[in-house]
Design an enzyme around this catalytic site. Structure first.
Site, PDB file in Angstrom:
ATOM      1  N   GLU A 104       0.829  -1.204   0.000  1.00 47.92           N
ATOM      2  CA  GLU A 104       0.000   0.000   0.000  1.00 47.92           C
ATOM      3  C   GLU A 104       0.864   1.255   0.000  1.00 47.92           C
ATOM      4  OE1 GLU A 104      -3.106  -2.119   3.096  1.00 47.92           O
ATOM      5  OE2 GLU A 104      -2.070  -0.287   3.652  1.00 47.92           O
ATOM      6  N   CYS A 118       3.131   8.338   1.643  1.00 45.79           N
ATOM      7  CA  CYS A 118       3.548   7.339   2.626  1.00 45.79           C
ATOM      8  C   CYS A 118       3.787   6.029   1.864  1.00 45.79           C
ATOM      9  CB  CYS A 118       2.412   7.194   3.634  1.00 45.79           C
ATOM     10  SG  CYS A 118       2.651   5.867   4.809  1.00 45.79           S
ATOM     11  N   CYS A 125       5.219  -7.540   7.258  1.00 46.31           N
ATOM     12  CA  CYS A 125       6.175  -7.054   8.245  1.00 46.31           C
ATOM     13  C   CYS A 125       6.441  -8.170   9.239  1.00 46.31           C
ATOM     14  CB  CYS A 125       5.614  -5.834   8.970  1.00 46.31           C
ATOM     15  SG  CYS A 125       6.792  -5.084  10.138  1.00 46.31           S
ATOM     16  N   CYS A 129       3.738  -6.060  15.659  1.00 47.74           N
ATOM     17  CA  CYS A 129       3.151  -5.148  16.646  1.00 47.74           C
ATOM     18  C   CYS A 129       1.666  -5.479  16.789  1.00 47.74           C
ATOM     19  CB  CYS A 129       3.329  -3.692  16.214  1.00 47.74           C
ATOM     20  SG  CYS A 129       5.062  -3.190  16.147  1.00 47.74           S
ATOM     21  N   CYS A 132      -1.149  -3.413  14.948  1.00 48.56           N
ATOM     22  CA  CYS A 132      -0.932  -3.060  13.539  1.00 48.56           C
ATOM     23  C   CYS A 132      -1.422  -4.172  12.628  1.00 48.56           C
ATOM     24  CB  CYS A 132       0.554  -2.800  13.308  1.00 48.56           C
ATOM     25  SG  CYS A 132       0.972  -2.495  11.581  1.00 48.56           S
ATOM     26  N   SER A 207      10.637   5.850   9.422  1.00 46.16           N
ATOM     27  CA  SER A 207      10.049   5.497  10.715  1.00 46.16           C
ATOM     28  C   SER A 207      10.403   4.053  11.048  1.00 46.16           C
ATOM     29  CB  SER A 207       8.530   5.667  10.624  1.00 46.16           C
ATOM     30  OG  SER A 207       7.908   5.221  11.801  1.00 46.16           O
ATOM     31  N   SER A 230       8.796   4.643  16.390  1.00 44.56           N
ATOM     32  CA  SER A 230       7.478   4.250  16.884  1.00 44.56           C
ATOM     33  C   SER A 230       7.636   3.825  18.331  1.00 44.56           C
ATOM     34  CB  SER A 230       6.926   3.085  16.037  1.00 44.56           C
ATOM     35  OG  SER A 230       6.623   3.560  14.751  1.00 44.56           O
ATOM     36  N   LEU A 231       7.286   4.724  19.232  1.00 46.06           N
ATOM     37  CA  LEU A 231       7.533   4.471  20.658  1.00 46.06           C
ATOM     38  C   LEU A 231       6.314   3.797  21.301  1.00 46.06           C
ATOM     39  CD1 LEU A 231       9.758   4.970  22.793  1.00 46.06           C
ATOM     40  CD2 LEU A 231       8.485   7.031  23.445  1.00 46.06           C
ATOM     41  N   ASN A 306      -6.247   4.339  14.378  1.00 47.81           N
ATOM     42  CA  ASN A 306      -7.298   3.857  13.470  1.00 47.81           C
ATOM     43  C   ASN A 306      -7.594   2.419  13.868  1.00 47.81           C
ATOM     44  OD1 ASN A 306      -7.181   6.210  12.011  1.00 47.81           O
ATOM     45  ND2 ASN A 306      -6.416   5.278  10.142  1.00 47.81           N
ATOM     46  N   CYS A 349      -1.729   1.675   8.342  1.00 55.05           N
ATOM     47  CA  CYS A 349      -0.813   0.636   7.875  1.00 55.05           C
ATOM     48  C   CYS A 349      -1.438  -0.749   7.720  1.00 55.05           C
ATOM     49  CB  CYS A 349       0.342   0.567   8.867  1.00 55.05           C
ATOM     50  SG  CYS A 349       1.680  -0.458   8.334  1.00 55.05           S
TER      51      CYS A 349
HETATM   52  N1  SAH Z   1       7.617  -0.246  10.784  1.00 55.16           N
HETATM   53  C1  SAH Z   1       7.739   1.178  10.853  1.00 55.16           C
HETATM   54  C2  SAH Z   1       6.966   1.938   9.806  1.00 55.16           C
HETATM   55  C3  SAH Z   1       5.561   1.493   9.453  1.00 55.16           C
HETATM   56  S1  SAH Z   1       4.194   1.899  10.474  1.00 55.16           S
HETATM   57  C4  SAH Z   1       7.361   1.666  12.219  1.00 55.16           C
HETATM   58  O1  SAH Z   1       6.829   0.891  12.995  1.00 55.16           O
HETATM   59  O2  SAH Z   1       7.635   2.805  12.531  1.00 55.16           O
HETATM   60  C5  SAH Z   1       4.066   3.627  10.558  1.00 55.16           C
HETATM   61  C6  SAH Z   1       3.386   4.085  11.847  1.00 55.16           C
HETATM   62  O3  SAH Z   1       1.989   3.751  11.848  1.00 55.16           O
HETATM   63  C7  SAH Z   1       3.983   3.408  13.082  1.00 55.16           C
HETATM   64  O4  SAH Z   1       4.180   4.365  14.092  1.00 55.16           O
HETATM   65  C8  SAH Z   1       2.896   2.428  13.454  1.00 55.16           C
HETATM   66  O5  SAH Z   1       3.002   2.064  14.779  1.00 55.16           O
HETATM   67  C9  SAH Z   1       1.642   3.204  13.103  1.00 55.16           C
HETATM   68  N2  SAH Z   1       0.416   2.419  12.985  1.00 55.16           N
HETATM   69  C10 SAH Z   1       0.272   1.110  12.679  1.00 55.16           C
HETATM   70  N3  SAH Z   1      -1.017   0.750  12.690  1.00 55.16           N
HETATM   71  C11 SAH Z   1      -1.722   1.860  12.999  1.00 55.16           C
HETATM   72  C12 SAH Z   1      -3.122   2.145  13.156  1.00 55.16           C
HETATM   73  N4  SAH Z   1      -4.032   1.198  12.977  1.00 55.16           N
HETATM   74  N5  SAH Z   1      -3.472   3.409  13.478  1.00 55.16           N
HETATM   75  C13 SAH Z   1      -2.546   4.382  13.639  1.00 55.16           C
HETATM   76  N6  SAH Z   1      -1.229   4.186  13.487  1.00 55.16           N
HETATM   77  C14 SAH Z   1      -0.821   2.945  13.181  1.00 55.16           C
END
Ligand code: SAH
Length: 363
Positions: A104, A118, A125, A129, A132, A207, A230-231, A306, A349
């Site tokens: 995407e 983006c 992945c 997480c 996600c 990121s 991504s903290l 989201n 994502c």
């Molecule tokens: N793997 C990388 C980049 C991809 S995700 C990372 O983790 O940083 C980009 C951002 O979107 C990350 O901060 C991730 O945690 C966040 N993200 C993933 N799913 C999401 C969701 N459903 N709503 C909002 N942010 C989300």
């Protein structure tokens, strides 16, 4: 002036490989291509943003026909679905790569002021997480540099039709950029090349979930590319619960790598923090986060979550997000509440791919 040959050769080699050539030399030999022809092809695709070799009128007609016939395509991917949000500001594309994997990419038009794209660095992945959609679906494969770049080319062409251009790129699509480090850095080279798209490093953000050795490697590159972490939680217990990577690289190591990055580069570090209802959104946790954000070059982006059918979390409501932000404000921690975009088209994502490729499905 000749184009940046390294970046050009990489892009042409990968493009030729998709047409069945083992490498650049074989492709050049098959067509008797000289250096200047490679320049012409590269520029036509990535600066002039032409559709295909047929459109490159500086090439002899016979060469154009042969390139078309053998499938030398400027595009490493094709759109499967492209959707616009109701407010027209977010355009989300689901793209199919030549092996059938899907990724995407999302264009966010901020009232015509900035056009941020983006992009994805991997199909799927490996980091799992919990919140996600991509993470829950698992890893398919790394993208090549030209496949990462192709997502930008798609939206650059889309914008060019309206006389506009991409202003920013964020590696916040599917995948973990630092798990596909070399291809991502090559893609940064392609995006940046003034003879191609010409996007300044400062307009690119990578990121990461926090792969510490790669943050250290990235620090040594000394690029002006922005770093975002991504903290999502300020202590190891909470963070490990939603981000398995934290067990491998806990917060003390992650924060030490961020400190070292700032010492070496004097550049900001952005911390993404998705607000999950009842999980990481209390004032007490905000105070913990404030305590962790002790460097004046740290910046927190609070992200409304989201919600996705793949994960058992709900997003915090606006009042809770505001209260959380006010704790950071009181502690003088720079922060921004991110404006959610494209919720009506599942723009977070992995959400769109999840609709066409259910969990566990192989492309
Ligand atoms: N793997 C990388 C980049 C991809 S995700 C990372 O983790 O940083 C980009 C951002 O979107 C990350 O901060 C991730 O945690 C966040 N993200 C993933 N799913 C999401 C969701 N459903 N709503 C909002 N942010 C989300």
């Amino acid at each position: 002036m000749s184009v940046n040959q390294h970046v050009r050769d990489l892009w042409i080699a990968e493009t030729a490989q998709r047409a069945g050539y083992p490498d650049l030399a074989a492709f050049c030999a098959a067509h008797g291509l000289k250096n200047y022809r490679l320049d012409q092809l590269y520029r036509a695709a990535n600066k002039e943003l032409l559709a295909d070799p047929e459109a490159v009128t500086v090439l002899p007609a016979e060469l154009r026909a042969r390139l078309m016939a053998e499938g030398f395509s400027f595009d490493a991917l094709e759109p499967v679905t492209v959707q616009k949000s109701n407010d027209q500001q977010t355009t989300k594309g689901l793209f199919r790569l030549t092996d059938g994997s899907e990724v995407e990419a999302v264009l966010m038009e901020h009232f015509g002021d900035r056009n941020t794209v983006c992009i994805s660095s991997q199909a799927g992945c490996a980091y799992a997480c919990a919140f996600c959609s991509t993470g829950q679906a698992g890893f398919t494969r790394h993208l090549k540099a030209s496949e990462i770049f192709a997502q930008a080319r798609y939206f650059a062409r889309h914008l060019a039709l309206q006389g506009r251009r991409i202003t920013n790129i964020v590696f916040m699509g599917m995948g973990e950029p630092f798990h596909n480090y070399d291809a991502v850095m090559q893609a940064v080279g392609l995006l940046n090349d003034p003879h191609g798209l010409g996007l300044g490093h400062r307009h690119i953000t990578i990121s990461t979930v926090g792969v510490v050795p790669k943050i250290e490697q990235f620090t040594k590159e000394s690029l002006q590319v922005n770093l975002a972490i991504s903290l999502h939680a300020p202590n190891d217990t909470l963070r490990s619960e939603i981000m398995p990577v934290n067990r491998r690289y806990p917060l003390t190591e992650l924060m030490a790598a961020c400190e070292a990055y700032i010492t070496a580069t004097n550049r900001k570090v952005f911390f993404e923090y998705i607000m999950l209802e009842g999980f990481n959104d209390s004032p007490e946790i905000a105070r913990q986060l404030a305590a962790l954000m002790r460097n004046h070059l740290y910046h927190v982006n609070l992200i409304p979550y989201n919600s996705t059918p793949d994960a058992p979390y709900a997003g915090s409501d606006d009042a809770t997000i505001r209260r959380f932000a006010s704790v950071l404000d009181a502690a003088n921690v720079p922060n921004t509440v991110r404006h959610p975009m494209g919720r009506d088209i599942a723009a977070a994502c992995g959400q769109l791919r999840a609709q066409t490729q259910p969990r566990g499905a192989t492309p």
